[in-house]
Design an enzyme around this catalytic site. Structure first.
Site, mmCIF file in Angstrom:
data_model
loop_
_atom_site.group_PDB
_atom_site.id
_atom_site.type_symbol
_atom_site.label_atom_id
_atom_site.label_comp_id
_atom_site.label_asym_id
_atom_site.label_seq_id
_atom_site.Cartn_x
_atom_site.Cartn_y
_atom_site.Cartn_z
ATOM 1 N N MET A 149 -8.890 9.382 8.839
ATOM 2 C CA MET A 149 -9.473 9.879 7.580
ATOM 3 C C MET A 149 -10.428 11.048 7.818
ATOM 4 O O MET A 149 -11.463 11.156 7.167
ATOM 5 C CB MET A 149 -10.197 8.737 6.846
ATOM 6 C CG MET A 149 -9.238 7.658 6.388
ATOM 7 S SD MET A 149 -10.052 6.193 5.735
ATOM 8 C CE MET A 149 -10.503 5.300 7.204
ATOM 9 N N ASP A 179 0.837 -1.209 0.000
ATOM 10 C CA ASP A 179 0.000 0.000 0.000
ATOM 11 C C ASP A 179 0.869 1.255 0.000
ATOM 12 O O ASP A 179 2.011 1.208 0.437
ATOM 13 C CB ASP A 179 -0.869 0.021 1.265
ATOM 14 C CG ASP A 179 -2.152 -0.755 1.087
ATOM 15 O OD1 ASP A 179 -2.402 -1.241 -0.028
ATOM 16 O OD2 ASP A 179 -2.907 -0.870 2.071
ATOM 17 N N LYS A 189 -4.098 3.008 -2.642
ATOM 18 C CA LYS A 189 -5.370 3.652 -2.973
ATOM 19 C C LYS A 189 -5.670 4.720 -1.940
ATOM 20 O O LYS A 189 -6.270 4.470 -0.915
ATOM 21 C CB LYS A 189 -6.538 2.681 -3.057
ATOM 22 C CG LYS A 189 -6.513 1.556 -2.086
ATOM 23 C CD LYS A 189 -7.741 0.737 -2.311
ATOM 24 C CE LYS A 189 -7.895 -0.419 -1.384
ATOM 25 N NZ LYS A 189 -6.785 -0.955 -0.739
HETATM 26 C C1 LIG Z 1 -7.247 3.710 5.194
HETATM 27 S S1 LIG Z 1 -6.760 4.221 6.798
HETATM 28 C C2 LIG Z 1 -5.647 2.933 7.171
HETATM 29 C C3 LIG Z 1 -5.315 2.849 8.626
HETATM 30 C C4 LIG Z 1 -4.284 1.783 8.929
HETATM 31 N N1 LIG Z 1 -4.801 0.472 8.637
HETATM 32 C C5 LIG Z 1 -3.818 1.839 10.386
HETATM 33 O O1 LIG Z 1 -4.074 0.906 11.136
HETATM 34 O O2 LIG Z 1 -3.180 2.841 10.756
HETATM 35 C C6 LIG Z 1 -5.690 5.560 6.399
HETATM 36 C C7 LIG Z 1 -5.706 6.627 7.491
HETATM 37 O O3 LIG Z 1 -4.861 6.258 8.580
HETATM 38 C C8 LIG Z 1 -4.294 7.408 9.143
HETATM 39 N N2 LIG Z 1 -2.842 7.332 9.033
HETATM 40 C C9 LIG Z 1 -2.122 6.372 8.445
HETATM 41 N N3 LIG Z 1 -0.808 6.594 8.592
HETATM 42 C C10 LIG Z 1 -0.687 7.737 9.300
HETATM 43 C C11 LIG Z 1 0.405 8.492 9.811
HETATM 44 N N4 LIG Z 1 1.670 8.111 9.617
HETATM 45 N N5 LIG Z 1 0.134 9.620 10.515
HETATM 46 C C12 LIG Z 1 -1.119 10.017 10.740
HETATM 47 N N6 LIG Z 1 -2.195 9.343 10.286
HETATM 48 C C13 LIG Z 1 -1.987 8.212 9.590
HETATM 49 C C14 LIG Z 1 -4.866 8.597 8.398
HETATM 50 O O4 LIG Z 1 -6.035 9.026 9.070
HETATM 51 C C15 LIG Z 1 -5.192 7.975 7.062
HETATM 52 O O5 LIG Z 1 -6.167 8.725 6.374
#
Ligand SMILES: C[S@@+](CC[C@H](N)C(=O)[O-])C[C@H]1O[C@@H](n2cnc3c(N)ncnc32)[C@H](O)[C@@H]1O
Length: 252
Positions: A172, A38, A60
Site C-alpha cells: 500500500m 474481496d 474495499k
Molecule cells: C490491504 S493489502 C492486503 C494484502 C494481502 N492480505 C496479502 O497478504 O497480500 C493490499 C495491498 O497488497 C498489495 N497487493 C495485493 N495484491 C497484489 C498484487 N497482485 N501485486 C502487487 N501488490 C499486491 C498491494 O500493496 C495492495 O495495496
C-alpha cells in the site's frame, strides 16, 4: 444451508494468480454455502465454489466505494449463526495487512467456529515471481514487511530499519510514494539502493520498474504504474529477472 452449526473459514486466496490457491483453500471453498470475496481476489478462484453457493463481493480498495468492515463482520456472524458455512476469501494471506486478525477476534467473541487457511502473501509472491529472493543470505539479513499507509499516519523508524539490514517489502505504498521515499532518504537510506515496484504481481498483467530508491517515484510515474503494487527495497532487487512488460533502469 448445509450445516446445523455454521462455521467461517478465513481463506487466503494468494497474491493474484488463481493457481497459487492452496489445496486446502480449494477444499474449503467447495464446502461453503456463502462466499464473501474481496476485490483483489481473482474471479477464477470462484470456480472452486459449489454451484449453489451465494457469492457476495465485499471489496474495499483505497479511495473506492467500499463495504464497511463492521458490515462484513456482522454479516459473517449472522450467516454463521443461521448455520451457513462461510468462506471469507481474502487476497494474499488473511493476516497480512488484511484485517483478518480483526475478523477472527469478532468471530471468536461471537462464539463462531472459525478456521484460518493461510495464503501466499503478495509481498512474497510478487517478488518471487520476478526472481527476487527477498532473504538472499549474501545481501540481506532478513525481510521486513511494512505498510505505506499506517493507521496513525506515522512513519516507521527508517534509521533503525536501515541499520537492521533487512530487505523492505512495502504494501500500500503507491498512494504516497513520493513522501514515503523522501522520508526514507531523510532517514539515511542511500539514493542508489536498488528498488522496485511490482504492479499486479503474479498475474499476466504484471508490470514492474527496477531502479534505485531515489529514482523510484519518477520511474513509477513514467511507467504509469498504479495499485495494487508491492515495493521492494534492498540489494536483493539486483537479482530480478525483468519480464517483457518491465521498465528497467537498474541501480549502478
Ligand atoms: C490491504 S493489502 C492486503 C494484502 C494481502 N492480505 C496479502 O497478504 O497480500 C493490499 C495491498 O497488497 C498489495 N497487493 C495485493 N495484491 C497484489 C498484487 N497482485 N501485486 C502487487 N501488490 C499486491 C498491494 O500493496 C495492495 O495495496
Amino acid at each position: 444451508m448445509s450445516n446445523a452449526r455454521g462455521k467461517v473459514y478465513l481463506i487466503g486466496a494468494g497474491p493474484g494468480d488463481p493457481e497459487l490457491l492452496t489445496l486446502k483453500a480449494v477444499r474449503m471453498l467447495a464446502r461453503a454455502d456463502v462466499v464473501l470475496v474481496d476485490d483483489l481476489v481473482h474471479r477464477d478462484t470462484l470456480r472452486h465454489a459449489s454451484a449453489g453457493a451465494r457469492v457476495i463481493a465485499v471489496g474495499k480498495r483505497g479511495g473506492c466505494k467500499s463495504t464497511p468492515q463492521a458490515f462484513i463482520e456482522k454479516l459473517m456472524v449472522r450467516l454463521a449463526r443461521r448455520g451457513a458455512v462461510v468462506a471469507r476469501l481474502k487476497g494474499g494471506d488473511p493476516f497480512m495487512f488484511g484485517r483478518g486478525g480483526e475478523e477472527l477476534a469478532v468471530l471468536q467473541a461471537a462464539g463462531i467456529e472459525t478456521e484460518v487457511v493461510p495464503g501466499i502473501t503478495a509481498g512474497l509472491g510478487a517478488p518471487a515471481a520476478l526472481g527476487i529472493p527477498v532473504t538472499h543470505r549474501d545481501v540481506a539479513r532478513g525481510v521486513t514487511f511494512l505498510t505505506g499507509h499506517a493507521r496513525d499516519g506515522s512513519d516507521p523508524d527508517w534509521r533503525a530499519l536501515r541499520a537492521a539490514g533487512t530487505t523492505l517489502v512495502i504494501y500500500m505504498g503507491m498512494a504516497r510514494l513520493q513522501t514515503l521515499i523522501a522520508s526514507m532518504l531523510a532517514g539515511g537510506f542511500s539514493a542508489g539502493t536498488p528498488a522496485c515496484a511490482i504492479e499486479n504481481g503474479t498475474l499476466p498483467t504484471q508490470r514492474e520498474v527496477l531502479t534505485t530508491l531515489a529514482a523510484l517515484p519518477q520511474a513509477v510515474a513514467a511507467a504509469g504504474l498504479g495499485s495494487p503494487a508491492i515495493l521492494v527495497i534492498g540489494e536483493v532487487v539486483r537479482y530480478a529477472r525483468s519480464s517483457a512488460a518491465s521498465t528497467v533502469e537498474r541501480a549502478a
